[in-house]
Scaffold this motif. Structure first.
Motif, PDB file in Angstrom:
ATOM      1  N   TRP A   1      -6.275   5.133  10.945  1.00  0.00           N
ATOM      2  CA  TRP A   1      -6.585   6.221  11.873  1.00  0.00           C
ATOM      3  C   TRP A   1      -5.312   6.981  12.246  1.00  0.00           C
ATOM      4  O   TRP A   1      -5.266   8.217  12.209  1.00  0.00           O
ATOM      5  CB  TRP A   1      -7.245   5.690  13.149  1.00  0.00           C
ATOM      6  CG  TRP A   1      -8.431   4.795  12.964  1.00  0.00           C
ATOM      7  CD1 TRP A   1      -8.599   3.554  13.507  1.00  0.00           C
ATOM      8  CD2 TRP A   1      -9.630   5.050  12.217  1.00  0.00           C
ATOM      9  NE1 TRP A   1      -9.813   3.028  13.136  1.00  0.00           N
ATOM     10  CE2 TRP A   1     -10.472   3.924  12.339  1.00  0.00           C
ATOM     11  CE3 TRP A   1     -10.063   6.128  11.442  1.00  0.00           C
ATOM     12  CZ2 TRP A   1     -11.712   3.833  11.735  1.00  0.00           C
ATOM     13  CZ3 TRP A   1     -11.304   6.045  10.820  1.00  0.00           C
ATOM     14  CH2 TRP A   1     -12.108   4.919  10.967  1.00  0.00           C
ATOM     15  N   LYS A   2      -4.296   6.232  12.617  1.00  0.00           N
ATOM     16  CA  LYS A   2      -3.021   6.838  13.018  1.00  0.00           C
ATOM     17  C   LYS A   2      -2.378   7.579  11.854  1.00  0.00           C
ATOM     18  O   LYS A   2      -1.852   8.692  12.018  1.00  0.00           O
ATOM     19  CB  LYS A   2      -2.079   5.748  13.534  1.00  0.00           C
ATOM     20  CG  LYS A   2      -0.716   6.256  13.967  1.00  0.00           C
ATOM     21  CD  LYS A   2       0.159   5.102  14.453  1.00  0.00           C
ATOM     22  CE  LYS A   2       1.559   5.605  14.801  1.00  0.00           C
ATOM     23  NZ  LYS A   2       2.427   4.474  15.265  1.00  0.00           N
TER      24      LYS A   2
ATOM     25  N   SER B   1       1.610   3.448   6.707  1.00  0.00           N
ATOM     26  CA  SER B   1       1.543   1.999   6.500  1.00  0.00           C
ATOM     27  C   SER B   1       0.744   1.655   5.248  1.00  0.00           C
ATOM     28  O   SER B   1       0.564   0.475   4.935  1.00  0.00           O
ATOM     29  CB  SER B   1       0.884   1.339   7.724  1.00  0.00           C
ATOM     30  OG  SER B   1       1.609   1.620   8.902  1.00  0.00           O
ATOM     31  N   ALA B   2       0.246   2.668   4.551  1.00  0.00           N
ATOM     32  CA  ALA B   2      -0.621   2.447   3.391  1.00  0.00           C
ATOM     33  C   ALA B   2       0.180   2.025   2.169  1.00  0.00           C
ATOM     34  O   ALA B   2       1.342   2.406   1.999  1.00  0.00           O
ATOM     35  CB  ALA B   2      -1.392   3.725   3.080  1.00  0.00           C
TER      36      ALA B   2
ATOM     37  N   GLN C   1     -11.728  11.284  17.242  1.00  0.00           N
ATOM     38  CA  GLN C   1     -10.317  11.199  17.633  1.00  0.00           C
ATOM     39  C   GLN C   1      -9.475  12.386  17.198  1.00  0.00           C
ATOM     40  O   GLN C   1      -8.438  12.651  17.822  1.00  0.00           O
ATOM     41  CB  GLN C   1      -9.696   9.917  17.064  1.00  0.00           C
ATOM     42  CG  GLN C   1     -10.273   8.629  17.631  1.00  0.00           C
ATOM     43  CD  GLN C   1      -9.644   7.404  17.000  1.00  0.00           C
ATOM     44  OE1 GLN C   1      -8.838   7.495  16.078  1.00  0.00           O
ATOM     45  NE2 GLN C   1     -10.013   6.230  17.504  1.00  0.00           N
ATOM     46  N   TYR C   2      -9.886  13.079  16.104  1.00  0.00           N
ATOM     47  CA  TYR C   2      -9.018  14.142  15.580  1.00  0.00           C
ATOM     48  C   TYR C   2      -9.761  15.471  15.546  1.00  0.00           C
ATOM     49  O   TYR C   2     -10.813  15.597  14.914  1.00  0.00           O
ATOM     50  CB  TYR C   2      -8.504  13.798  14.170  1.00  0.00           C
ATOM     51  CG  TYR C   2      -7.339  14.666  13.769  1.00  0.00           C
ATOM     52  CD1 TYR C   2      -6.046  14.328  14.150  1.00  0.00           C
ATOM     53  CD2 TYR C   2      -7.533  15.840  13.054  1.00  0.00           C
ATOM     54  CE1 TYR C   2      -4.968  15.134  13.812  1.00  0.00           C
ATOM     55  CE2 TYR C   2      -6.461  16.653  12.716  1.00  0.00           C
ATOM     56  CZ  TYR C   2      -5.179  16.299  13.097  1.00  0.00           C
ATOM     57  OH  TYR C   2      -4.117  17.106  12.772  1.00  0.00           O
TER      58      TYR C   2
ATOM     59  N   ILE D   1      -7.664  17.069   2.720  1.00  0.00           N
ATOM     60  CA  ILE D   1      -8.251  15.755   2.462  1.00  0.00           C
ATOM     61  C   ILE D   1      -7.129  14.731   2.428  1.00  0.00           C
ATOM     62  O   ILE D   1      -6.121  14.917   1.744  1.00  0.00           O
ATOM     63  CB  ILE D   1      -9.017  15.737   1.127  1.00  0.00           C
ATOM     64  CG1 ILE D   1     -10.274  16.601   1.219  1.00  0.00           C
ATOM     65  CG2 ILE D   1      -9.395  14.310   0.724  1.00  0.00           C
ATOM     66  CD1 ILE D   1     -11.018  16.746  -0.088  1.00  0.00           C
ATOM     67  N   ALA D   2      -7.314  13.654   3.183  1.00  0.00           N
ATOM     68  CA  ALA D   2      -6.361  12.545   3.184  1.00  0.00           C
ATOM     69  C   ALA D   2      -7.041  11.295   2.643  1.00  0.00           C
ATOM     70  O   ALA D   2      -8.211  11.048   2.936  1.00  0.00           O
ATOM     71  CB  ALA D   2      -5.828  12.290   4.594  1.00  0.00           C
ATOM     72  N   VAL D   3      -6.305  10.531   1.842  1.00  0.00           N
ATOM     73  CA  VAL D   3      -6.802   9.261   1.305  1.00  0.00           C
ATOM     74  C   VAL D   3      -5.719   8.214   1.524  1.00  0.00           C
ATOM     75  O   VAL D   3      -4.549   8.445   1.207  1.00  0.00           O
ATOM     76  CB  VAL D   3      -7.119   9.348  -0.200  1.00  0.00           C
ATOM     77  CG1 VAL D   3      -7.655   8.008  -0.709  1.00  0.00           C
ATOM     78  CG2 VAL D   3      -8.101  10.472  -0.489  1.00  0.00           C
ATOM     79  N   THR D   4      -6.106   7.069   2.089  1.00  0.00           N
ATOM     80  CA  THR D   4      -5.201   5.930   2.180  1.00  0.00           C
ATOM     81  C   THR D   4      -5.903   4.692   1.644  1.00  0.00           C
ATOM     82  O   THR D   4      -7.092   4.490   1.870  1.00  0.00           O
ATOM     83  CB  THR D   4      -4.750   5.676   3.639  1.00  0.00           C
ATOM     84  OG1 THR D   4      -5.905   5.603   4.493  1.00  0.00           O
ATOM     85  CG2 THR D   4      -3.828   6.780   4.120  1.00  0.00           C
TER      86      THR D   4
END
Length: 367
Positions: free
Chosen positions: A248-249, A30-31, A207-208, A238-241
Motif C-alpha cells: 500500500w505504502k 520494499s518489493a 487510501q489514495y 499503473i503500478a505493479v509490485t
C-alpha cells in the motif's frame, strides 16, 4: 561579499542538481519486483527487477476476467454452479452447488473478494472445462506480448508453471483498463449482488486519491502482490509490485513520484487540422489534412518531442472522400518513436482539372 554571493549561488546550483537527481531516481520500494507505467502510452516511469519471473498469486484473476469477458461478453447470462466448482482452496465467495447467479456476479466475486471458487466457475462456464480456459489464458498472454508469463490455473494458487513478471502484469493491467466492463468492476468499492455483500480488498481505493482499483494477491510463497491504477491531472498510471510486504505504502509512493515528475502532454487531437497534404488528380495537388487520432505522452521537465511526416508512397488520386489516409505524423523522443497518428483528408477532394475536349480525347484514342 561578491565571493560569498557567488559561493552561495554555486551551492544552490549543486543542491538543485542533486535534488533533481533524487527525483529522477524515483523511489525505493520494499518489493522484490516493481514497475510504474503510463497506462495509455506504456512508457515505463520506474522499474525494479521488472522482468524477473515470480509467483503472482491472485493478480492472476485479472487475466481470468479478461479472457472470460472476451470469450463471453454477455455477462448478464445466468450460470448454474456445479458441485466441482465449490469448496475450492483459499479465498472464496462461497458458491453453492445448484445456485444460479449471473456471470457478472461471478466476476465481482472474482475481482473484489478474490474468490478462488469464482475463478474455477468462470473458467468452467466459459470454456466447458478449466484446462481449456487456461489454454485461452496463455493464448491471450502471447497476444499481449507477455513473453515471460505462463498460467497453470485461473486463480493463482502456487504452481511451478504459473508465473509472470511485473512488466508483463503491467501489460495485462493496461488491457483490463481498456475493457469497460472490467474497468468498472475493479474500481467498485463494494456491491450487493447475488445475495452477497462484497467489499473490495484493494485498500488503495479508500487510501489514495484517484485510485481506479485493480487486484490484490497473496500466498505464503508469492508474498503480497498488487496491480493498481490511479489517475490524476490527465495521467493514468499503473503500478505493479511482486513480493512486497509494504505494497500500500509503496504504490502510494510510486504514484506520488509519477504524478510529480511527469505531465501528460497532448500531442495530437482527432480531427484537428494539421496542414496540407499531397493529393494527385487536382489542380493544386494539395488538400487540407487532419490528425485522425488523439495522441498523448507523459513528459518530464526539459523533454521535448520532435515530429516528422511520412506521406504515402503512391499518392491517392482525386476524387477522394474525407477521411482517406494520405500519410502519418510520427512523434519521437530522443530519436525513438513514441506515438503516431494517420493524416487523413479533412474534406472530399474532387478532380478539378479541366477535362479534355472531344477532339483531344479522340486524338488520344487514335494514338
Amino acid at each position: 561579499m561578491k565571493r560569498l554571493t557567488a559561493a552561495l549561488l554555486a551551492l544552490l546550483l549543486v543542491l538543485s542538481v542533486l535534488w533533481s537527481g533524487v527525483s529522477a531516481a524515483a523511489v525505493q520500494t520494499s518489493a522484490v519486483s516493481a514497475i510504474l507505467v503510463d497506462a495509455d502510452s506504456g512508457r515505463v516511469l520506474y522499474e525494479q527487477n521488472a522482468d524477473e519471473k515470480r509467483l503472482i498469486a491472485s493478480i492472476t484473476k485479472l487475466m481470468t476476467a479478461l479472457v472470460a469477458v472476451e470469450h463471453h461478453p454477455q455477462v448478464s447470462d445466468l450460470v448454474t454452479i456445479r458441485p466441482e466448482w465449490t469448496g475450492v482452496e483459499g479465498s472464496s465467495m462461497y458458491l453453492r452447488a445448484g445456485e444460479q447467479l449471473s456471470l457478472e456476479a461471478l466476476l465481482y466475486g472474482l475481482l473484489l473478494v478474490s474468490g478462488n471458487d469464482a475463478a474455477v466457475a468462470v473458467a468452467g462456464y466459459c470454456a466447458g472445462d478449466v484446462e481449456t480456459f487456461v489454454g485461452w489464458m496463455n493464448q491471450k498472454a502471447a497476444e499481449l506480448g507477455m513473453a515471460d508469463s505462463h498460467f497453470a490455473n485461473p486463480n493463482g494458487l502456487n504452481h511451478e508453471e504459473h508465473y509472470s513478471t511485473a512488466a508483463d502484469m503491467a501489460l495485462l493491467g493496461r488491457a483490463v483498463l481498456r475493457n469497460e466492463t472490467l474497468a468498472k468492476i475493479v474500481s467498485t468499492r463494494s456491491i450487493a449482488i447475488a445475495g452477497r455483500s462484497l467489499s473490495n480488498h484493494n485498500k488503495l481505493l479508500w487510501q489514495y486519491e484517484g485510485c481506479m482499483g485493480m487486484k490484490t494477491g497473496y500466498t505464503e510463497k508469492a508474498g503480497r502482490t498488487l496491480v493498481s491504477c490511479a489517475e490524476r491531472g490527465g495521467l493514468r498510471l499503473i503500478a505493479v509490485t511482486l513480493c512486497d510486504p509494504n505494497d500500500w505504502k509503496d504504490h502510494a509512493a510510486l504514484y506520488d513520484y509519477g504524478f510529480s515528475a511527469y505531465t501528460a502532454q497532448n500531442l495530437a487531437s482527432a480531427g484537428a487540422r494539421w496542414g496540407l497534404g499531397p493529393v494527385a488528380g487536382t489542380l493544386g495537388r494539395m488538400a487540407p489534412v487532419c490528425t485522425a487520432e488523439d495522441v498523448s505522452y507523459p513528459l518530464r521537465d526539459g523533454e521535448s518531442i520532435e515530429t516528422r511526416v511520412e506521406w504515402n508512397g503512391a499518392l491517392a488520386a482525386a476524387p477522394l472522400s474525407a477521411g482517406t489516409p494520405v500519410g502519418r505524423l510520427l512523434f519521437t523522443l530522443n530519436g525513438e518513436t513514441i506515438g503516431e497518428t494517420p493524416l487523413v483528408l479533412e474534406h472530399d477532394a474532387a478532380d478539378d482539372r479541366i477535362q479534355p475536349g472531344f477532339w483531344a480525347r479522340f486524338r488520344a484514342w487514335l494514338s
